[in-house]
Design a protein around this motif. Structure first.
Motif, mmCIF file in Angstrom:
data_model
loop_
_atom_site.group_PDB
_atom_site.id
_atom_site.type_symbol
_atom_site.label_atom_id
_atom_site.label_comp_id
_atom_site.label_asym_id
_atom_site.label_seq_id
_atom_site.Cartn_x
_atom_site.Cartn_y
_atom_site.Cartn_z
ATOM 1 N N GLY A 228 4.523 15.762 3.773
ATOM 2 C CA GLY A 228 3.544 14.781 4.572
ATOM 3 C C GLY A 228 3.276 13.484 3.979
ATOM 4 O O GLY A 228 3.740 13.238 2.788
ATOM 5 N N GLY A 229 2.454 12.624 4.494
ATOM 6 C CA GLY A 229 2.206 11.510 3.962
ATOM 7 C C GLY A 229 3.059 10.028 4.646
ATOM 8 O O GLY A 229 2.852 9.038 4.292
ATOM 9 N N ARG A 230 4.436 10.452 4.931
ATOM 10 C CA ARG A 230 5.381 9.529 5.406
ATOM 11 C C ARG A 230 4.924 8.996 6.594
ATOM 12 O O ARG A 230 4.231 9.522 7.408
ATOM 13 C CB ARG A 230 6.829 9.869 5.362
ATOM 14 C CG ARG A 230 6.919 10.433 4.056
ATOM 15 C CD ARG A 230 8.772 10.846 4.110
ATOM 16 N NE ARG A 230 8.920 11.569 5.152
ATOM 17 C CZ ARG A 230 10.103 12.143 5.671
ATOM 18 N NH1 ARG A 230 11.184 11.811 4.409
ATOM 19 N NH2 ARG A 230 10.454 12.567 6.744
ATOM 20 N N SER A 231 5.329 7.477 6.995
ATOM 21 C CA SER A 231 4.929 6.956 8.321
ATOM 22 C C SER A 231 6.162 6.877 9.242
ATOM 23 O O SER A 231 6.089 6.498 10.375
ATOM 24 C CB SER A 231 4.313 5.567 8.051
ATOM 25 O OG SER A 231 5.169 4.625 7.260
ATOM 26 N N THR B 75 7.801 9.101 10.916
ATOM 27 C CA THR B 75 7.820 10.287 11.667
ATOM 28 C C THR B 75 8.965 10.362 12.757
ATOM 29 O O THR B 75 9.187 9.213 13.504
ATOM 30 C CB THR B 75 6.258 10.636 12.508
ATOM 31 O OG1 THR B 75 5.503 10.636 11.602
ATOM 32 C CG2 THR B 75 6.478 11.999 13.115
ATOM 33 N N TYR C 281 2.026 7.993 -1.403
ATOM 34 C CA TYR C 281 1.307 9.067 -1.447
ATOM 35 C C TYR C 281 1.782 10.035 -0.694
ATOM 36 O O TYR C 281 2.597 9.904 0.603
ATOM 37 C CB TYR C 281 -0.143 8.668 -0.681
ATOM 38 C CG TYR C 281 -0.708 9.803 0.006
ATOM 39 C CD1 TYR C 281 -1.306 11.006 -0.951
ATOM 40 C CD2 TYR C 281 -1.306 10.153 1.228
ATOM 41 C CE1 TYR C 281 -2.103 11.924 -0.293
ATOM 42 C CE2 TYR C 281 -2.003 10.967 1.909
ATOM 43 C CZ TYR C 281 -2.448 11.883 1.052
ATOM 44 O OH TYR C 281 -3.027 13.117 1.696
ATOM 45 N N THR D 228 2.649 14.701 0.264
ATOM 46 C CA THR D 228 1.794 15.977 0.101
ATOM 47 C C THR D 228 2.954 17.045 0.732
ATOM 48 O O THR D 228 4.036 16.769 1.215
ATOM 49 C CB THR D 228 0.550 15.861 1.203
ATOM 50 O OG1 THR D 228 1.178 16.047 2.629
ATOM 51 C CG2 THR D 228 -0.249 15.049 0.813
ATOM 52 N N HIS E 72 -0.947 4.497 3.047
ATOM 53 C CA HIS E 72 -0.233 5.757 2.180
ATOM 54 C C HIS E 72 0.336 5.291 0.827
ATOM 55 O O HIS E 72 1.330 5.631 0.431
ATOM 56 C CB HIS E 72 0.341 6.501 3.211
ATOM 57 C CG HIS E 72 -0.372 7.376 3.892
ATOM 58 N ND1 HIS E 72 0.060 8.578 4.659
ATOM 59 C CD2 HIS E 72 -1.766 7.726 4.147
ATOM 60 C CE1 HIS E 72 -0.944 9.205 5.158
ATOM 61 N NE2 HIS E 72 -2.058 8.444 4.863
#
Lengths: 424, 424, 424
Positions: free
Chosen positions: A370-373, A375, B117, B119, B315
């Motif tokens: 998670g956390g990545r942009s 997608t 950032y 997760t 992030h």
């Protein structure tokens, strides 16, 4: 190795010399040729049959027609082109001076080398069509006039080809077969329809695709009259015409204006970034006039390149084999292919886990990190499908609202359905 | 004298160092700080609780984490920033060569000085986040790796604060509290929500305002699961996030698209002449994803400055205390204040004297001197309210159709209601 | 040979000097003049009558009014212009210094040579209106002030003229008759209404046209109160005002916004290619305020040239006989003529042969020679009417969708109805 465009052009070439009309042997010979490519169910409807507000007319056949000058030389000759005789000319055999003959001659003064296409289906008449420059060269004097035609009780001929689908709901593809030696209008349409049918059969489509090859107006009316009880099965449809000229593709909406077929074509033409035009429905043109009459109001649009009467060559001898190209026909076929690919997969789904997002991760449908942009498109497509699957939106809506390709959206829907999260 | 912007920034500063995640003591410590400003109702939901399609995970707590080189020097250290450890890292204590370690390291090559950032909530994993330039400077060799964390049955924590209104209908204001040391995402949102709650309490609002401070996704899902029966009370809502960056304010519509909250925000942003953007709903972003899932479909929009993932600092460690400003947070707070002022007064009224205009003059509501063309705004507002108070139009409609300020229109409605000419 | 524009201007000239107000002999004298052109039904409604939320006021009549200086010279004189006295001035006969008098004087400082129009219908008051430059020239000193008026129980006067139609459904044409010496507002409107009524009578219209000549606000309210039971017969309507100024024609939509009268005016103004403006409804202006109050919500729009309060001369002595022209009034009349010609023929038809196209050829409605691309407008109009005659579309829809002139479309509908293919 021949391209499909070249194959279609070869089919146009074979049909081109035949003298077609709304009835007669020219139509039958044309259907014979089409029948070599796809199996056809043939229909012969007797003269005098009541079809909606109309009556099937007498059958017209023609063997020869000419105008000969004082020396016996044929100055206008049906053998050179089927366009030279007025469609449905009654028989005549006479001699008359040029002045009298001229009342039966049709030309195009603004295009002096072209021969116009003219008919007189419902008023008994005889006549010839010729180039203005031919007419201008005729000396005064007496001419022999012969139309060796027959108008007699017989039949109106049309044919159907069905590509069976997984559901009985039908997509109608209709093209008119009544025009004589005019390549774009509508031999190109017939050719595209025929090769489309062959392709669809290989694809095992969702819908049942019904191809109707019938003479314009009276043929479509006859088909509607004889299928009145089952016309409700036609959920979508296209009238195919003018499929090979150099213009950009044009889609004319159904009378409903926002039927699914209208949305499919708009989506496909826009998404493909082809230059194209989308026109509102008008009650003029080809057989969408009949399918979209207010009593039937079928969801039938019309696909052409340059539309009806929109080019100077329209209904003249200049609509010849050079006017239609393999590339243009291949592009029209591609539009049909793309449109029916979307239509066939388009559904309204229902999200079976509509309260909050379902946890896609534990179903292996979502990235763990998670956390990545960045997608992925496939994950975005799943979120869009889940969010809009409320029974109100179909996959075209999802594709257009999300800006994602339709195929990505449809793949996402398939994955979600396989995971038990959606039902159609 | 401290401005409210500065007070909010000070609150952000206090919360910034804490290591928040979707569960754990960092969230609790954050809620403790918020609770110093507004009274909170705290909720602790046990690990393993079923919440809609999800399950409350084990609680994660972390005491220390570092990568040390051969000399024992910490080259990556959780104590320096909570971002350095992969969120929800499982415990590890090991020595390994750099090549093996690298599989657990996350960097941002395109911003070599920033720490990302990252997760891994639902897949057991350990890892560190660091600057690319730090990574590049690491010599080959063996490293000591320690994550002193606990993943154990515990609780998911969230909190609510309610400002009671004159009616039980609720306005939901939701902000996520699960991100570690990221100032804009979402400490600024938490700060604006908190100061908004304090202001609203002084105003004795019409609606009951419910503030939810919960971890993203699983927190909103937990709140929805535990409030499923009473979620119908939520008539309007806003998800507050990214409330302090330098960008213009952005409102993202609810899934419904034209809910009253959507109309309020569009009206307020337009009327205030602030530079702003209004975006259509997308099923991605913050917890509007959950509130606007099709089963709930709540009238919840999202207010941010630069939206989700729309800025390079998103992030990363560059979303720090300098990235958010008192002025930007004060402006976001002002938008909320203005929007809820309109929402609180917006009504559909019914004109009780709808046949012709009522004689306003004898009720002291209209000027006695006739013939002038400079009719006052207040009189125009009364005529507009009377004319549109047919049960179909609310005061926002009146303000937009008339071009008059909402407050003038609402004052006119109050005057007319006081005169017995309107009822709500 | 006098043009209709000149005739209307002559009518305006005759009415101009009279001192009209919301009651009194000036209104009666005006109706006497109108009655010379079209027969009127006169109504006299007693003071004290309850009309909706209002009460018919006392009747006001005035014989003389002036301000005289120390020498006895009249410096402001009602005999010179009816505008000089505040409408509904209570009687006064007094001497007072200029300073005290000034509290009763109304001027237009921004137009120092113009006299404003002012009233005080519902608050007992006396006053004079004069040019700022006249006021500026008055020396200090004592003045004699006389208003020889009567405010006493009497009647409110209004009149109706009806042009009978083939159906009892009514078109209302309303104009206010309460303004004193103001040519555009509303003597021009009265004149256009009157000549329109004469023209319509010659045409034997489909609808019954009811012309109402009544004082503004209280007159319209009185008419509505007394016709409350039969107001449902009014299917369409126009308030006519400001019909003669040099500006372009302006149509203000009814409160409904898309009533048939709104569509008619938009169609006619667009199709005629006149420069024009179409404005949304506002609850201010002329008596559309009453007809379009939400309880009645009649389909009544307003036709003006420059709209209400939209020109500097509005409600001043500059709205004089030179401000209105024969050509402008003739053009306003033409707009009404064209609009009512469309309204009178507009219908929703039902295609009685809706399955496929009916065979127009055998009914003599279609050309026998086929193949040409220059299909006639009349044939296109028939195809359009047939296709859209599904009970959902009226002939305005057909004209706008087809781009054909309304009259061509309406003629096509008549031909199809005569052939038994349509019913209204």
């Amino acid at each position: 190795m021949t391209s499909v465009g070249e194959e279609m052009h070869a089919l146009v070439e074979r049909m081109y010399p035949l003298c077609r009309s709304i009835t007669g042997d020219g139509v039958r010979a044309t259907l014979d040729i089409v029948g070599e490519h796809v199996p056809l169910t043939r229909h012969e409807v007797p003269t005098g049959t009541q079809v909606l507000d109309w009556t099937v007319p007498q059958e017209w056949n023609i063997r020869d027609a000419y105008v000969a000058d004082a020396t016996g030389a044929r100055v206008v000759d049906f053998a050179a082109s089927s366009l030279h005789v007025l469609g449905y000319s009654v028989p005549v055999s006479a001699r008359m001076p040029l002045a009298e003959l001229k009342q039966h001659l049709h030309t195009l003064p603004e295009h002096p080398t072209w021969v116009p296409y003219r008919t007189s289906y419902y008023k008994p008449e005889w006549g010839f069509c010729l180039a203005q420059e031919t007419l201008d060269a005729l000396p005064d004097g007496e001419y022999e006039v012969v139309v060796d035609s027959t108008l007699a009780d017989g039949h109106l001929s049309y044919a159907e080809h069905v590509v069976p689908g997984r559901v009985p709901d039908e997509v109608l593809v209709s093209c008119h077969v009544c025009h004589p030696s005019l390549a774009n209008d509508n031999l190109a349409g017939i050719a595209v329809a025929t090769f489309l049918a062959r392709e669809l059969a290989e694809r095992e489509p969702y819908y049942t695709y019904r191809f109707v090859y019938a003479p314009g107006t009276i043929g479509a009316i006859t088909w509607l009259a004889r299928n009145r009880e089952r016309v409700g099965r036609v959920k979508h449809g296209l009238v195919l015409a003018c499929a090979g000229d150099p213009g950009n593709v044009t889609y004319k909406r159904s009378r409903r204006g926002d039927a699914e077929i209208d949305r499919v074509l708009r989506h496909v033409l826009t998404a493909s970034q082809r230059p194209h035009k989308i026109r509102e429905f008008t009650p003029y043109g080809y057989d969408e006039r009949q399918y979209c009459s207010p009593g039937f109001d079928l969801a039938v649009g019309s696909l052409t390149r340059t539309p009806y009467a929109g080019y100077p060559e329209y209904h003249t001898s200049a609509d010849d084999l050079d006017f239609v190209s393999p590339a243009a026909m291949a592009d029209t076929l591609a539009v049909c292919r793309e449109a029916f690919a979307v239509l066939d997969r388009n559904r309204r789904y229902l999200n079976l886990s509509p309260y909050g997002e379902p946890q896609l991760g534990r179903r292996g449908l979502y990235d763990a990190l998670g956390g990545r942009s960045d997608t992925k498109e496939t994950q975005m497509a799943m979120l869009w499908v889940l969010n809009l699957s409320d029974g109100e939106h179909d996959l075209i809506d999802v594709a257009e609202r999300s800006g994602l390709p339709f195929a990505t959206v449809a793949d996402a829907a398939d994955a979600l359905a396989a995971a038990g999260l959606l039902k159609a």
